[in-house]
Design a protein around this motif. Structure first.
Motif, PDB file in Angstrom:
ATOM      1  N   ARG A 150     -19.808  64.436 -16.766  1.00 14.69           N
ATOM      2  CA  ARG A 150     -18.940  64.045 -17.622  1.00 14.69           C
ATOM      3  C   ARG A 150     -17.789  63.763 -16.498  1.00 14.69           C
ATOM      4  NH1 ARG A 150     -18.736  65.107 -23.452  1.00 14.69           N
ATOM      5  NH2 ARG A 150     -16.656  64.845 -23.981  1.00 14.69           N
TER       6      ARG A 150
ATOM      7  N   GLU B 174     -26.130  62.082 -27.167  1.00 17.08           N
ATOM      8  CA  GLU B 174     -25.181  62.060 -27.772  1.00 17.08           C
ATOM      9  C   GLU B 174     -24.510  63.453 -27.920  1.00 17.08           C
ATOM     10  OE1 GLU B 174     -25.053  60.645 -31.564  1.00 17.08           O
ATOM     11  OE2 GLU B 174     -23.161  59.878 -31.540  1.00 17.08           O
ATOM     12  N   THR B 175     -25.475  64.380 -28.405  1.00 18.58           N
ATOM     13  CA  THR B 175     -24.894  65.845 -28.648  1.00 18.58           C
ATOM     14  C   THR B 175     -24.871  66.571 -27.399  1.00 18.58           C
ATOM     15  OG1 THR B 175     -26.896  67.110 -28.368  1.00 18.58           O
ATOM     16  CG2 THR B 175     -26.877  65.883 -30.591  1.00 18.58           C
TER      17      THR B 175
ATOM     18  N   MET C  64     -29.780  60.297 -29.181  1.00 18.29           N
ATOM     19  CA  MET C  64     -29.321  61.238 -30.137  1.00 18.29           C
ATOM     20  C   MET C  64     -29.077  62.739 -29.326  1.00 18.29           C
ATOM     21  SD  MET C  64     -30.457  60.343 -33.837  1.00 18.29           S
ATOM     22  CE  MET C  64     -32.126  60.380 -33.255  1.00 18.29           C
ATOM     23  N   ARG C  65     -30.105  62.943 -28.565  1.00 20.52           N
ATOM     24  CA  ARG C  65     -29.759  64.173 -27.869  1.00 20.52           C
ATOM     25  C   ARG C  65     -28.883  64.085 -26.763  1.00 20.52           C
ATOM     26  NH1 ARG C  65     -35.657  65.147 -28.652  1.00 20.52           N
ATOM     27  NH2 ARG C  65     -35.873  67.536 -28.549  1.00 20.52           N
TER      28      ARG C  65
ATOM     29  N   ILE D 170     -25.220  73.663 -18.951  1.00 16.65           N
ATOM     30  CA  ILE D 170     -23.871  73.173 -19.427  1.00 16.65           C
ATOM     31  C   ILE D 170     -23.138  72.744 -18.334  1.00 16.65           C
ATOM     32  CG2 ILE D 170     -21.715  74.077 -20.088  1.00 16.65           C
ATOM     33  CD1 ILE D 170     -23.174  76.396 -21.708  1.00 16.65           C
TER      34      ILE D 170
ATOM     35  N   LEU E 181     -21.445  68.652 -17.921  1.00 20.03           N
ATOM     36  CA  LEU E 181     -20.021  68.799 -17.485  1.00 20.03           C
ATOM     37  C   LEU E 181     -19.702  68.033 -16.393  1.00 20.03           C
ATOM     38  CD1 LEU E 181     -18.321  72.354 -18.526  1.00 20.03           C
ATOM     39  CD2 LEU E 181     -17.989  70.163 -19.620  1.00 20.03           C
TER      40      LEU E 181
ATOM     41  N   ARG F 208     -34.181  56.339 -29.517  1.00 19.45           N
ATOM     42  CA  ARG F 208     -33.415  56.794 -30.349  1.00 19.45           C
ATOM     43  C   ARG F 208     -33.035  58.116 -30.109  1.00 19.45           C
ATOM     44  NH1 ARG F 208     -30.539  54.224 -34.251  1.00 19.45           N
ATOM     45  NH2 ARG F 208     -30.412  55.887 -35.788  1.00 19.45           N
ATOM     46  N   GLU F 209     -34.228  58.749 -30.198  1.00 21.51           N
ATOM     47  CA  GLU F 209     -34.312  60.291 -29.913  1.00 21.51           C
ATOM     48  C   GLU F 209     -33.654  60.874 -28.543  1.00 21.51           C
ATOM     49  OE1 GLU F 209     -37.845  62.396 -29.676  1.00 21.51           O
ATOM     50  OE2 GLU F 209     -38.772  61.448 -31.428  1.00 21.51           O
TER      51      GLU F 209
ATOM     52  N   LEU G 296     -28.693  78.661 -18.751  1.00 25.32           N
ATOM     53  CA  LEU G 296     -27.832  78.072 -19.869  1.00 25.32           C
ATOM     54  C   LEU G 296     -26.453  77.490 -19.160  1.00 25.32           C
ATOM     55  CD1 LEU G 296     -29.438  79.852 -21.828  1.00 25.32           C
ATOM     56  CD2 LEU G 296     -27.247  80.227 -23.020  1.00 25.32           C
ATOM     57  N   LEU G 297     -25.870  78.246 -18.086  1.00 24.55           N
ATOM     58  CA  LEU G 297     -24.612  77.671 -17.618  1.00 24.55           C
ATOM     59  C   LEU G 297     -25.037  76.660 -16.734  1.00 24.55           C
ATOM     60  CD1 LEU G 297     -22.760  81.116 -16.955  1.00 24.55           C
ATOM     61  CD2 LEU G 297     -22.237  79.114 -18.575  1.00 24.55           C
TER      62      LEU G 297
END
Lengths: 259, 259
Positions: free
Chosen positions: B149, B48-49, B45-46, B142, B146, B41-42, B138-139
């Motif tokens: 996705r 999911e965010t 949920m991660r 990200i 993406l 679940r952890e 960071l990028l």
DNA sequence: CCCATCAGCCTTGTATGCAAGGGTTCATCT
DNA sequence: AGATGAACCCTTGCATACAAGGCTGATGGG
């Protein structure tokens, strides 16, 4: 809902009420929001994947204290995304521009009124709103988190904070947008973020006592009654509206669920 | 560790082994990774965010199936960030360029060898590696999400997939980078992402049966032995290396995108 | 024969209980 | 007095038990 805790933390950070290093104890938050630890943990783990909090094993959850490198990365990321966004925009609806105009006007008023807290919040909000009107929810979300990070960075490394200059920058950006000169808007945005970053002293050792120090400065009357856990008052930070003399026992617990 | 599950899912998606809509049952994953449901679940949920999976209440966790709008937003976000990144780069170390050169060479070989699965994976990896060498973690993070996705989007809406053209685009971008012509690299990148997006048919109804259909096409010998849970075989997708049941040469080359 | 209703099963949602580990404080020894 | 060690307490880590809700399949009625 668990999203309430997440959002409350984010808003507390964006609003400048919650400092880097603030401890977010699971039990404390559970009591504060009247939920079980399970939900709090969920929120914390989500915030951790968003880069807002971190966990020290068996120690607790803490609002991140970005290192100098992380700070630079956050500003760089914002520069990349925000300029990229403006570069790629091809038209901006008049209503969006009007909304942003209203926003900078509110900024100006808050700055003129000397309201440090909300002016910092509003200055950050400008960027989020700008991203919003560009119509990409993904980027808006990303920028919200990045902005939260840079707000934390500012709290740690701030040497000077020229809110008025930021407001001027915002106006200039809006002018360029109104003139449909998007490359210029992007360039101005890059400069603006540079200015903000330049206002920091990233060579400085992060001032972890700043929060406590502020408490003594602003509230010299009762320094003895320290918050139970650590330097910063989590309950106060999470409360939707700034300091305020504590209403009788009115914590978050008696707020209706539907918020 | 819980990060293993997260990473395994991401890699399965980037590797094209896990399709949008794949159900990720908590108990199944718990058994598969030999952990309790809590950890699963952890991870969910991660994820999911991070926008990789979504939960349907009381139904289960599913790999996201981006709508046409979400697909456009994902490509737009990548355009914004990747072009912004290249625009802002001021120098690129020779070693980084060499690494990327090697990468596109491997891409070329995989494409020439007809290895559809790994060439798609490699084509995505190029962008992640490019972000990596730009030095902003960071990028990079990200962009990894993406990219995951957009890989899912491609699986849902792919009408044609010109891997060779993508490889050519990558080479052109590298050439521009080598010539220190970063604005040109950025422009080429924008075009490249445009090409990829143009190769999709976002007006198409997402083909939710594609995964199942593939199973029947590639494995016509024994269609009766269906996977135990649902249409897609989660265990197989999460396994680090592709199918393995069938001889390596035969399957991948005869996978036409029938449409 | 078809449709509606209901029961059972299987899923996630949530809380609670216990385990493990680190900090702090106090007592004891040098 | 200072240092060192141990015991306690408080924290998160994790699993499990139970609750709640949806889907499926069976069964009975029209």
């Amino acid at each position: 809902m668990v999203v309430d805790i997440e959002q409350a933390v984010i808003e507390a950070i964006l609003g400048g009420r919650m400092r880097p290093g603030t401890r977010l104890g699971e039990s404390d938050l559970a009591e504060l929001f009247d939920v079980s630890r399970t939900r709090v943990r969920e929120a914390m783990m989500r915030l951790e994947t968003r880069g807002i909090v971190q966990v020290l094993p068996r120690r607790g959850w803490f609002v991140v204290e970005p290192s100098a490198d992380e700070a630079r990365a956050a500003f760089h990321a914002r520069r990349v995304i925000e300029t990229g966004l403006l570069h790629m925009v091809s038209a901006m609806p008049a209503s969006a521009l009007a909304g942003l105009r209203r926003h900078v006007e509110i900024e100006r008023a808050a700055i003129a009124g000397g309201d440090i807290g909300s002016s910092a919040c509003l200055l950050g909000d400008f960027h989020i709103h700008l991203a919003e009107v560009c119509g990409n929810p993904l980027l808006t979300e990303i920028l919200r988190d990045l902005t939260a990070r840079t707000v934390l960075v500012s709290m740690l490394y701030q040497s000077r904070d020229d809110a008025a200059a930021s407001n001027d920058d915002h106006v200039a950006i809006l002018d360029a947008l109104e003139a449909q000169d998007f490359p210029r808007a992007a360039a101005l945005m890059a400069e603006h973020i540079d200015h903000v970053e330049a206002g920091l002293d990233l060579t400085l050792q992060p001032d972890r006592l700043a929060g406590l120090r502020e408490l003594f400065i602003t509230d010299a009357a009762g320094p003895a009654g320290a918050p139970p856990h650590g330097a910063t008052d989590v309950a106060a930070a999470l409360r939707p509206h700034p300091p305020a003399a504590t209403p009788p026992g009115a914590i978050l617990s008696q707020q209706p669920k539907d918020d």
